[in-house]
Motif scaffolding. Structure first.
Motif, short mmCIF file in Angstrom:
data_model
loop_
_atom_site.label_atom_id
_atom_site.label_comp_id
_atom_site.label_asym_id
_atom_site.label_seq_id
_atom_site.Cartn_x
_atom_site.Cartn_y
_atom_site.Cartn_z
N LEU A 100 0.80 -1.14 -0.13
CA LEU A 100 0.03 0.15 -0.11
C LEU A 100 0.89 1.24 -0.07
N LEU A 101 2.04 1.28 0.61
CA LEU A 101 2.95 2.31 0.51
C LEU A 101 3.40 2.50 -0.84
N GLY A 102 3.90 1.56 -1.64
CA GLY A 102 4.19 1.79 -2.69
C GLY A 102 3.14 2.20 -3.84
N ALA A 103 1.80 1.89 -3.59
CA ALA A 103 0.94 2.36 -4.45
C ALA A 103 0.51 3.85 -3.93
N ALA A 104 0.60 4.22 -2.83
CA ALA A 104 0.38 5.63 -2.39
C ALA A 104 1.85 6.54 -2.95
N LYS A 121 12.88 -0.27 9.30
CA LYS A 121 12.76 -1.76 10.11
C LYS A 121 11.25 -2.18 9.57
N THR A 122 11.26 -2.70 8.59
CA THR A 122 9.98 -3.24 8.05
C THR A 122 9.66 -4.21 8.78
N ALA A 123 10.48 -5.16 9.45
CA ALA A 123 9.80 -6.46 10.21
C ALA A 123 9.16 -6.08 11.63
N SER A 124 9.33 -4.52 12.05
CA SER A 124 8.89 -4.59 13.31
C SER A 124 7.46 -3.69 13.01
N MET A 125 7.04 -3.63 11.63
CA MET A 125 5.62 -3.16 11.54
C MET A 125 4.40 -3.90 12.14
N LEU A 126 3.52 -3.08 12.79
CA LEU A 126 2.25 -3.84 13.41
C LEU A 126 0.98 -3.48 12.64
N SER A 127 0.11 -4.13 13.08
CA SER A 127 -1.24 -4.12 12.36
C SER A 127 -1.81 -2.56 12.39
N SER A 128 -1.23 -1.99 13.51
CA SER A 128 -1.76 -0.26 13.55
C SER A 128 -1.13 0.37 12.53
N ASP A 129 0.25 0.11 12.32
CA ASP A 129 1.15 0.92 11.19
C ASP A 129 0.63 0.51 9.99
N ALA A 130 0.15 -0.76 9.54
CA ALA A 130 -0.37 -1.17 8.13
C ALA A 130 -1.56 -0.48 8.10
N ALA A 131 -2.59 -0.33 9.19
CA ALA A 131 -3.78 0.50 8.91
C ALA A 131 -3.65 1.88 8.88
N LEU A 132 -2.54 2.50 9.37
CA LEU A 132 -2.17 3.82 9.35
C LEU A 132 -1.71 4.28 7.76
N ILE A 133 -0.91 3.21 7.17
CA ILE A 133 -0.39 3.24 6.00
C ILE A 133 -1.70 3.08 4.84
N ALA A 134 -2.72 2.13 5.15
CA ALA A 134 -3.72 1.97 4.18
C ALA A 134 -4.86 3.49 4.31
#
Length: 454
Positions: free
Chosen positions: A30-34, A148-161
């Motif tokens: 999603l970050l790449g698309a944005a 540090k992509t490996a430490s990404m949480l679901s809240s981080d992914a939701a923010l990116i979305a």
């Protein structure tokens, strides 16, 4: 069996079987698309490096937010606090660039260089001070530099979305206005469209993408997500709407593949792999792009050169035939007319033979060239364009009649049909069957073909 075992981890990553992998891959995608969406407009606006300056300006904001949180007794490494500091640093960097360009009268590239180096240097210095504090742990702050992509949480992914959805919605709602400002800002101002407001919107989108991309790829590499997909998409289309779609697709696809490769090889950093995959997609686009790829340009250039050479030899042949009043012309006369060597003329004539525009025979040793009915029609059109352009250059550009042939020779192949119609109307030769316009300069007659009339 061994093949299935080796392929299983990669397939698990690609199909998002593991929960943690699903969060990381979807978030980076999603970050790449944005980044592809926003990067399209900053590339067309010729402000591609603003994202780099903004990303580097976030570092002092992150460290200052850490200091403030520790001083107030909060957790210094709280992600919302650090992202708020990054946001403040990014906005301050944009304000500094606008101040330098508008008030300081500096060029944009100079302002970018000053802001990038000054803010990043300040951030590095503050980070060094933070590392000397014994009262607080600064572990993890360095991850914002390289990601540090490996430490990404679901809240981080939701923010990116959420940011990706907001960028997509903004690009959709303001598509016409942004496109107009990118290509013709003066006309946009004449239509009552505020350029600075749209620039502010665009910079806000850049800051949003940079902030959410810090944890994924870091402030050093986040510029790649903004610039590379858009630059690669430019090789495939001339349409802004299609470019948006291609850029978002390339950004999302490159991020997906890079994150998947990193998941199968844990020792390789995700951010670097994402950028390398995007660079590979850019290289493929550079080579094979449908509109501006190097291969296409090579093919188009070769076809254009072949067409121009064919038109040159057709005109030379017809003018020779006009002067000697015969239906065949010596190969040496064509070469002399064009100023070519004999082998060059032979190569050009061979193209006519292959395309059925001419025939060749040898009655007395030296080859004679005869145009076919199709070749004669095409030759007449070539000569018509050439002489129309000669008359135009003499009458309107005040070329000397003795030197107009060279100028017309270089430009006649670029004449569009509407210009040809205007020139024919002015000279009174509007039909295809009308006599050719007379040449405005003397054409030296070639030697006769010794009575050979096939």
């Amino acid at each position: 069996m061994l093949l299935n075992q080796s392929a299983s981890p990669l397939l698990d990553v690609l199909f998002l079987v593991n929960w943690n992998t699903r969060i990381v891959v979807l978030g980076v995608t999603l970050l790449g698309a944005a980044g592809g969406l926003v990067g399209t407009f900053i590339l067309l606006r010729k402000r591609a490096l603003i994202g780099d300056a903004v990303s580097h300006a976030t570092l002092p904001g992150i460290v200052i937010a850490f200091f403030i949180a520790v001083a107030l007794g909060f957790e210094g490494r709280s992600m919302p606090v650090l992202l708020a500091g990054a946001l403040g640093g990014g906005l301050l960097g944009i304000a500094a660039m606008e101040l330098l360009t508008r008030v300081g009268r500096l060029s944009q590239d100079a302002a970018l260089g000053i802001v990038l180096s000054t803010f990043f240097g300040t951030g590095v210095a503050l980070l060094g001070i933070a590392q000397q504090l014994s009262t607080a742990s600064v572990a993890g702050l360095e991850s914002f530099i390289y990601g540090k992509t490996a430490s990404m949480l679901s809240s981080d992914a939701a923010l990116i979305a959420g940011v990706a959805g907001g960028c997509g919605l903004a690009c959709l709602l303001f598509f016409k206005e942004l496109r107009l400002v990118c290509f013709d800002p003066q006309f946009a101002r004449g239509r009552g469209i505020s350029s600075w407001k749209l620039d502010l919107l665009l910079m806000s989108l850049v800051v949003a993408v940079v902030i959410v991309g810090l944890q994924a790829v870091g402030l050093v590499l986040v510029i790649a997500i903004l610039v590379i997909p858009a630059a690669a998409a430019r090789f495939w289309t001339d349409s802004t709407s299609r470019m948006l779609g291609i850029s978002a697709g390339l950004g999302a696809g490159g991020a997906w593949i890079g994150a998947a490769l990193s998941a199968t090889a844990p020792r390789l950093p995700s951010g670097a792999l994402v950028v390398l995959v995007l660079a590979g997609l850019f290289t493929l686009s550079l080579a094979f792009g449908r509109r501006r790829g190097l291969v296409r340009q090579l093919v188009v250039t070769r076809r254009r050169r072949r067409r121009i050479r064919r038109e040159h030899v057709l005109r030379a042949t017809l003018e020779c035939l006009e002067m000697i009043d015969e239906n065949a012309c010596r190969l040496s006369a064509i070469a002399e007319r064009r100023g070519w060597e004999l082998r060059q003329a032979a190569s050009a004539v061979s193209d006519l033979l292959r395309t059925g525009l001419a025939t060749q025979f040898r009655p007395a040793g030296e080859p004679l060239v005869k145009l076919t009915p199709t070749g004669l029609r095409e030759a007449r059109e070539v000569v018509r364009r050439h002489r129309l352009w000669e008359h135009y250059l003499i009458q309107h550009a005040h070329f000397d009649s003795g030197h107009v042939d060279r100028g017309a020779d270089e430009l006649e192949h670029l004449l569009p049909p509407d210009i040809i119609e205007q020139l024919e109307s002015e000279l009174g030769t509007q039909t295809q069957l009308a006599p050719l316009p007379d040449s405005p300069h003397q054409i030296a007659p070639p030697p006769p073909t010794s009575g050979n009339r096939p």
